[in-house]
Design a protein around this motif. Structure first.
Motif, PDB file in Angstrom:
ATOM      1  N   VAL A   1      -2.334  40.926  13.681  1.00 28.95           N
ATOM      2  CA  VAL A   1      -1.684  41.743  12.661  1.00 28.95           C
ATOM      3  C   VAL A   1      -1.058  42.991  13.285  1.00 28.95           C
ATOM      4  O   VAL A   1       0.062  43.382  12.956  1.00 28.95           O
ATOM      5  CB  VAL A   1      -2.695  42.136  11.556  1.00 28.95           C
ATOM      6  CG1 VAL A   1      -2.049  43.095  10.565  1.00 28.95           C
ATOM      7  CG2 VAL A   1      -3.193  40.901  10.834  1.00 28.95           C
ATOM      8  N   VAL A   2      -1.781  43.617  14.202  1.00 26.69           N
ATOM      9  CA  VAL A   2      -1.267  44.816  14.866  1.00 26.69           C
ATOM     10  C   VAL A   2      -0.057  44.466  15.734  1.00 26.69           C
ATOM     11  O   VAL A   2       0.936  45.209  15.768  1.00 26.69           O
ATOM     12  CB  VAL A   2      -2.374  45.473  15.716  1.00 26.69           C
ATOM     13  CG1 VAL A   2      -1.811  46.614  16.553  1.00 26.69           C
ATOM     14  CG2 VAL A   2      -3.490  45.983  14.811  1.00 26.69           C
TER      15      VAL A   2
ATOM     16  N   CYS B   1      -9.091  45.542  11.328  1.00 24.63           N
ATOM     17  CA  CYS B   1      -8.696  46.899  11.671  1.00 24.63           C
ATOM     18  C   CYS B   1      -9.862  47.616  12.343  1.00 24.63           C
ATOM     19  O   CYS B   1     -10.957  47.075  12.485  1.00 24.63           O
ATOM     20  CB  CYS B   1      -8.240  47.659  10.425  1.00 24.63           C
ATOM     21  SG  CYS B   1      -9.522  47.908   9.188  1.00 24.63           S
TER      22      CYS B   1
ATOM     23  N   SER C   1      -3.323  48.505  11.408  1.00 23.04           N
ATOM     24  CA  SER C   1      -2.366  47.499  10.959  1.00 23.04           C
ATOM     25  C   SER C   1      -1.054  48.105  10.489  1.00 23.04           C
ATOM     26  O   SER C   1      -0.088  47.391  10.256  1.00 23.04           O
ATOM     27  CB  SER C   1      -2.969  46.662   9.819  1.00 23.04           C
ATOM     28  OG  SER C   1      -3.284  47.486   8.707  1.00 23.04           O
TER      29      SER C   1
ATOM     30  N   GLY D   1      -3.451  43.245   6.521  1.00 24.04           N
ATOM     31  CA  GLY D   1      -4.675  43.545   7.242  1.00 24.04           C
ATOM     32  C   GLY D   1      -5.889  43.562   6.345  1.00 24.04           C
ATOM     33  O   GLY D   1      -6.960  43.060   6.713  1.00 24.04           O
TER      34      GLY D   1
END
Length: 308
Positions: free
Chosen positions: A97-98, A63, A236, A22
């Motif tokens: 990414v999450v 983020c 993240s 992240g």
């Protein structure tokens, strides 16, 4: 103590790869994706703005602390407040990414990943729409400027690097690594605190009673959302922390942890307060918490956990 240390190290080892990913991606965006690009193509109408906000939130792997300076810039440029809020709330919940970190943390359970993303979208849109009721006259502080944010993560939202087309490759690399280093240590400190508290909770949690029943669901959801606000984890890597609470809390309440935490926590409040009025910041906190609580609780009472 030994069990707590082992749990702490296990959480850190699982979360750090996603934290690093992240940080690197947000640094790349900060250097090579101009904020002006987002502002220029962001639709001015309400419906189009919400759709664009959701698409942008999904495509940009940033983020929560990176989405806030972009949100402030959008508001300054006259983007509808509702659309800007949807972008700020949705982007740290539904970005790639999450999604990847959630998929990994929960052992490849696609239903949990989809539930987090869908609940995040619903909560973000409803939070934004709530500001159509008695619109704030001017949420920005008087005389607030682009440089008013002091968080190193905010540099990812500026055009300082993207406006240097003649900068050498070596200087660009140095700037990239420096930004990534600062952001890693800043965001990583929150992860370490969260991992330590989570590890201690895992060790001592066995002595606490399970919270069951509809009343218990409402209470456990409130507790987990409060944890999310206080721990201030990076979106993240928060899925790894959230999963550790499942032995003592329901999966639905953990989902509230994963949905509300990226939208609003202590560090986000501090960053918002640097450029927005206290009245607006407090309203955004109350609105996002209330919407997330009601939406997730409604999903829990409707049988969400059975589907997961």
């Amino acid at each position: 103590m030994s069990q707590t240390i082992q749990a702490f190290l296990g959480i850190i080892l699982q979360a750090f790869p996603f934290l690093i990913t992240g940080v690197l991606l947000s640094s790349l965006i900060g250097m090579f994706v101009s904020r002006r690009f987002i502002e220029r193509y962001f639709p001015k109408n309400l419906a189009g703005g919400i759709v664009f906000a959701l698409i942008g939130g999904f495509c940009l792997p940033v983020c929560d602390c990176v989405s806030i300076p972009v949100f402030r810039s959008l508001v300054k440029k006259g983007i509808p407040l509702t659309s800007a809020i949807v972008f700020m709330c949705a982007s740290p919940v539904i970005n790639p990414v999450v999604i990847l970190s959630t998929y990994y943390a929960f052992g490849g359970n696609v239903r949990i990943v989809a539930a987090r993303a869908l609940l995040g979208i619903v909560c973000a849109v409803l939070t934004g729409l709530s500001f159509l009721i008695k619109k704030p006259h001017n949420p920005l502080k008087h005389g607030e400027t682009e440089s008013s944010c002091t968080c190193s993560c905010c540099e990812a939202g500026t055009d300082s690097h993207t406006e240097k087309p003649h900068a050498g490759a070596f200087n660009t690399l140095v700037h990239f690594l420096e930004h990534a280093r600062r952001e890693f240590f800043e965001v990583g400190s929150y992860l370490i605190i969260g991992a330590a508290l989570s590890a201690a909770f895992q060790t001592l949690g066995g002595k606490l009673p399970l919270i069951t029943g509809n009343t218990g669901k409402a209470l456990s959801l409130f507790i987990m959302m409060s944890f999310a606000f206080l721990l201030s984890l990076c979106s993240s890597s928060d899925a790894v922390i959230g999963r550790t609470f499942i032995p003592r809390f329901s999966l639905g309440s953990v989902m509230g942890f994963l949905v509300f935490g990226p939208m609003m926590d202590i560090k986000n409040m501090l960053m918002l307060s640097s450029g927005f009025t206290k009245r607006f910041t407090l309203r955004l906190l109350i609105s996002s918490f209330t919407v997330c609580y009601l939406v997730v609780l409604g999903a829990m009472l409707s049988g969400l956990e059975a589907l997961l």
